[in-house]
Design a protein around this motif. Structure first.
Motif, mmCIF file in Angstrom:
data_model
loop_
_atom_site.group_PDB
_atom_site.id
_atom_site.type_symbol
_atom_site.label_atom_id
_atom_site.label_comp_id
_atom_site.label_asym_id
_atom_site.label_seq_id
_atom_site.Cartn_x
_atom_site.Cartn_y
_atom_site.Cartn_z
ATOM 1 N N ARG A 57 -0.663 21.995 -10.162
ATOM 2 C CA ARG A 57 -1.595 20.910 -9.886
ATOM 3 C C ARG A 57 -1.926 20.849 -8.396
ATOM 4 N NH1 ARG A 57 1.612 16.229 -12.695
ATOM 5 N NH2 ARG A 57 2.555 17.649 -14.181
ATOM 6 N N LYS A 106 -16.233 6.410 0.962
ATOM 7 C CA LYS A 106 -15.478 6.758 -0.240
ATOM 8 C C LYS A 106 -15.553 8.257 -0.532
ATOM 9 C CE LYS A 106 -14.922 4.949 -4.908
ATOM 10 N NZ LYS A 106 -13.479 4.900 -4.877
ATOM 11 N N VAL A 107 -14.404 8.822 -0.819
ATOM 12 C CA VAL A 107 -14.381 10.204 -1.321
ATOM 13 C C VAL A 107 -14.075 10.086 -2.819
ATOM 14 C CG1 VAL A 107 -13.300 12.470 -1.167
ATOM 15 C CG2 VAL A 107 -13.608 11.098 0.900
ATOM 16 N N VAL A 108 -15.094 10.324 -3.632
ATOM 17 C CA VAL A 108 -14.960 10.098 -5.078
ATOM 18 C C VAL A 108 -14.226 11.269 -5.728
ATOM 19 C CG1 VAL A 108 -16.215 9.613 -7.221
ATOM 20 C CG2 VAL A 108 -17.105 8.795 -5.049
ATOM 21 N N ASN A 109 -13.220 10.930 -6.491
ATOM 22 C CA ASN A 109 -12.456 11.959 -7.196
ATOM 23 C C ASN A 109 -13.087 12.205 -8.563
ATOM 24 O OD1 ASN A 109 -10.592 13.590 -8.393
ATOM 25 N ND2 ASN A 109 -8.955 12.079 -8.467
ATOM 26 N N LYS A 110 -13.804 13.303 -8.688
ATOM 27 C CA LYS A 110 -14.424 13.637 -9.978
ATOM 28 C C LYS A 110 -13.669 14.783 -10.639
ATOM 29 C CE LYS A 110 -19.103 12.107 -9.019
ATOM 30 N NZ LYS A 110 -20.513 12.486 -9.026
ATOM 31 N N SER A 111 -12.436 14.970 -10.225
ATOM 32 C CA SER A 111 -11.651 16.076 -10.777
ATOM 33 C C SER A 111 -10.876 15.612 -12.014
ATOM 34 C CB SER A 111 -10.672 16.592 -9.727
ATOM 35 O OG SER A 111 -9.574 15.716 -9.640
ATOM 36 N N HIS A 112 -10.048 16.486 -12.536
ATOM 37 C CA HIS A 112 -9.260 16.132 -13.713
ATOM 38 C C HIS A 112 -7.823 15.787 -13.329
ATOM 39 C CE1 HIS A 112 -8.128 20.220 -12.981
ATOM 40 N NE2 HIS A 112 -7.123 20.095 -13.828
ATOM 41 N N GLU A 113 -7.602 15.533 -12.046
ATOM 42 C CA GLU A 113 -6.252 15.178 -11.596
ATOM 43 C C GLU A 113 -6.328 13.960 -10.694
ATOM 44 O OE1 GLU A 113 -4.014 18.433 -9.844
ATOM 45 O OE2 GLU A 113 -5.207 19.808 -11.042
ATOM 46 N N HIS A 114 -5.232 13.191 -10.699
ATOM 47 C CA HIS A 114 -5.185 12.062 -9.772
ATOM 48 C C HIS A 114 -4.835 12.626 -8.398
ATOM 49 C CE1 HIS A 114 -5.689 9.048 -12.846
ATOM 50 N NE2 HIS A 114 -4.839 9.735 -13.595
ATOM 51 N N PRO A 131 -11.739 23.145 -14.695
ATOM 52 C CA PRO A 131 -10.595 23.845 -15.280
ATOM 53 C C PRO A 131 -11.007 24.674 -16.486
ATOM 54 C CG PRO A 131 -10.592 21.523 -15.890
ATOM 55 C CD PRO A 131 -11.878 21.786 -15.202
ATOM 56 N N GLN A 149 -8.923 26.680 -19.546
ATOM 57 C CA GLN A 149 -7.560 26.877 -20.044
ATOM 58 C C GLN A 149 -7.573 27.612 -21.371
ATOM 59 O OE1 GLN A 149 -5.300 23.224 -19.930
ATOM 60 N NE2 GLN A 149 -3.905 23.998 -21.471
#
Lengths: 482, 197
Positions: B37, B76-84, B153, B155
């Protein structure tokens, strides 16, 4: 001691240790039920934390998930997420399977494998984490959960060659669609709504009429009429009668948890053939009631009778014993049928719709895993029966009474090994409901009634002075687990 | 018997060490990947790349030529990923590096400002007139730093490829003109064992 008997005794010794896994599940159900029904969630948390042995090392996933679920019901969202995130980590750590553990499970039973969760439980786990974020107004982190869960759905879809198993969760996609809309990602919102409808259509849950109409008009509003065609979606009401169509609608969303989720018990079948004696068949249901059937066994074959005449050792009094156990669903009747949400100072009301039914999900899970469960059960029962038969043969004496006692004793030992994997997270609700009230920005008070089947109010919860900004989705939670 | 006792006494500490928690201090820039991660290494790589790029681009020269230091606010840095992902780990690194370069000034972020204003209100009531700080004297920012983290991602069973893209942008507050866009891409291949003993 003969080698085969030694194997059996070692197996039984380990089974006695791990047999408690099966009984632990029942103990957990007994110890947590009353606190759950009374809404005393923190007492239940305390009871779990004071007695972690009720879970053991093999059920760490359940330990963290159970506490996380209870904190969520208690509306302590940060603590809930700490435990639920740990459950996610444990699930990922369990990806790698231990060869020795798997082999031991074939010889004993599945309760000696670490509990890895059922797919619908994993969806629920991510959903609860997302709900915790939404309760705190953190849509961005809720959407991270959407993307994490999507990875699971993708993997399940890849593995499901026939396209018949649970691979998508309608509730998850439906709520994700609302979250994407709140963050201004309208395309993603429509994609999630599409997946939600598809999951309703392909899964065990009926597509609610409200969701059907909402999706139909929402697709049109977002220039995606083609989605209606692909899904075969039609409207049952004119658009003027469907609330909340459009993007970034300001609304109050009530999430209601109705009733207690299903648990698992085991159904056992036992059969003993006393050669030259009788045939005894027992069946124990998940409620513990035993049904017994006794029949006279066929007499010994000619060859054996000739041996008896010569005074040689015969198979008279020897036994062939088989026991097998399969998991069976234990449903909890729910007094709560639905929820009625009222915006007290704006006059709007909304009746809830069912977006998830964990009872139906568990039934579907048992159906999806039936072939694998039966295969594993057959393999271990056959292996165990062969071992027990070999052990019995090695101990035969000339005395048929002594043989009978030795055989029955060996059968009893072998019996101890057989248990179904009856573990699940029974603290999840029976059903998850959603009621949406579109409102104008302002300060509102909301009252939510839990209703029984006759429409009688069995509980009420009030939320006062909610200041809601333009485009905001305010989530409210009400657990009525009666 | 004595031999057995001695052997047990020798083995006991080894067994005890085996059971206890072991902690080792490591260099903060050492690369340790446990789960695949997003971790401190990814965060550091993003910070290093962004700082280097940000301080070497043209936008800064136009301010320097006027003998001015632009005032920046972290948005703001927006988290558009699949992880916190904790975005503060690299935005703070960046803030520190830019501030220490002496070429840029920073003003407090939205949440920091709220705390400061609350404190000034308290000062107005409780601090001496000569030391109390007045409202309405804050420095307005010239530029705002905004950004996104995206992930793609892919997988398949025990194998996964994860692509992260971090974008940061400096935008002029007055004209909405973007003066700098920084980008850092990270690609990882993660393979998990299917079985173990």
């Amino acid at each position: 001691m003969k080698k085969t008997l030694q194997i059996l005794v070692v197996g039984v010794a380990s089974a006695i240790v791990f047999q408690s896994c099966a009984t632990r599940s029942a103990l957990r159900q007994d110890s947590l039920t009353s606190a759950m029904v009374n809404g005393d969630y923190l007492t239940a948390v305390k009871s779990i934390q004071q007695n972690p042995k009720l879970y053991g090392k093999l059920n760490q996933y359940l330990y963290y998930m159970d506490i996380g679920v209870l904190f969520h019901y208690a509306q302590i969202y940060d603590s809930s997420n700490v435990y639920l995130q740990r459950a996610v980590d444990i699930n990922q750590e369990l990806f790698t399977r231990s060869v020795t553990n798997e082999a031991a499970a074939i010889l004993t039973n599945d309760n000696i494998r670490p509990y890895r969760s059922r797919p619908y439980e994993l969806s629920m786990l991510h959903q609860l984490i997302a709900f915790n974020f939404l309760a705190k107004g953190n849509t961005e982190s809720a959407l991270v959960e959407t993307r994490r869960a999507q990875l699971l759905f993708n993997e399940w879809e890849r593995k499901d060659k026939n396209g018949t198993k649970y691979t998508n969760d309608p509730m998850f996609h439906y709520v994700s669609s609302i979250s994407y809309d709140a963050s201004g990602e309208y395309d993603n919102s429509m994609i999630s709504l599409y997946k939600a409808i598809e999951a309703f259509q392909n899964g065990p849950l009926k597509l609610p009429e409200e969701v059907q109409n909402y999706a139909y008009y929402q697709f049109i509003k977002n220039d995606r009429e083609g989605d209606n065609t692909l899904l075969g979606l039609t409207a049952t009401r004119p658009q003027s009668q469907v609330d909340g169509i459009g993007n970034e609608v300001t609304e109050i969303i009530v999430i209601g948890y109705a009733g207690r989720g299903p648990a698992l018990g085991e159904k056992t079948w036992r059969g003993t053939w006393v050669r030259d004696g009788m045939l005894v068949v027992n069946h124990t249901g998940p409620n513990g009631a035993i049904e017994t059937m006794t029949l006279p066994a066929p007499s010994l074959p000619e060859k054996e009778l000739q041996k008896a005449e010569k005074g040689e050792k015969t198979k008279s009094g020897t036994t062939l014993h088989i026991k097998f156990a399969l998991p069976e669903i234990k449903k909890n009747p729910s007094q709560t049928d639905r929820f009625l949400a009222r915006c007290v100072n704006c006059g709007k009301t909304a009746e809830s719709i069912v977006v998830n039914d964990l009872e139906k999900q568990l039934e579907k899970n048992l159906e999806d895993t039936r072939a694998a469960t039966i295969t594993r059960t057959v393999i271990r029962v056959v292996l165990r029966t062969i071992t027990a038969e070999k052990a019995k043969n090695e101990m035969q004496t000339g005395n048929s009474m002594a043989n009978l006692l030795l055989n029955v004793g060996t059968d009893l030992l072998a019996d101890q090994l057989e248990h179904a994997d009856a573990r699940n997270c029974f603290l999840v609700p029976k059903q998850v409901h959603v009621a949406r009230i579109p409102v104008n920005p302002g300060t509102w008070s909301v009252s939510v009634d839990a209703l029984d089947q006759q429409g009688m109010v069995i509980g009420t919860k009030s939320f006062d002075s909610l200041t809601i900004k333009r485009g905001e989705k305010r989530y409210l939670f009400y657990s009525s687990l009666k | 018997m004595n031999k057995i006792l001695k052997a047990l006494l020798l083995i006991a500490p080894v067994l005890a060490v085996g059971c206890s928690t072991k902690v080792t201090r490591v260099q903060t820039d050492s690369v340790i990947d446990l789960t695949g991660r997003w971790n401190d290494t990814d965060s550091r790589l993003v910070a290093e790349e962004m700082i280097k790029d940000c301080l070497s681009q043209r936008w800064l020269y136009s301010w320097e030529s006027q003998n001015k230091r632009p005032v920046v606010i972290i948005g703001k840095v927006v988290n558009k990923s699949h992880e916190h992902i904790s975005v503060e780990t690299f935005t703070k690194d960046m803030e520190r590096a830019l501030l220490n370069s002496g070429k840029v000034n920073f003003v407090a972020s939205k949440t920091e400002r709220e705390q400061l204003r609350e404190e000034r209100d308290d000062m107005a009531e409780n601090a001496s007139v000569s030391t109390a700080k007045s409202d309405g004297e804050e420095t307005g920012a010239d530029l705002m730093l905004l950004g996104t983290i995206n992930s793609v991602p892919d997988q398949n069973g025990n194998k996964a490829v994860v692509f992260y893209q971090t974008n940061l942008e400096l935008i002029e507050m007055e004209s909405n003109t973007k003066v700098w866009i920084g980008e850092k891409k990270i690609k990882k291949f993660v393979e998990r064992a299917n079985t173990k003993f």
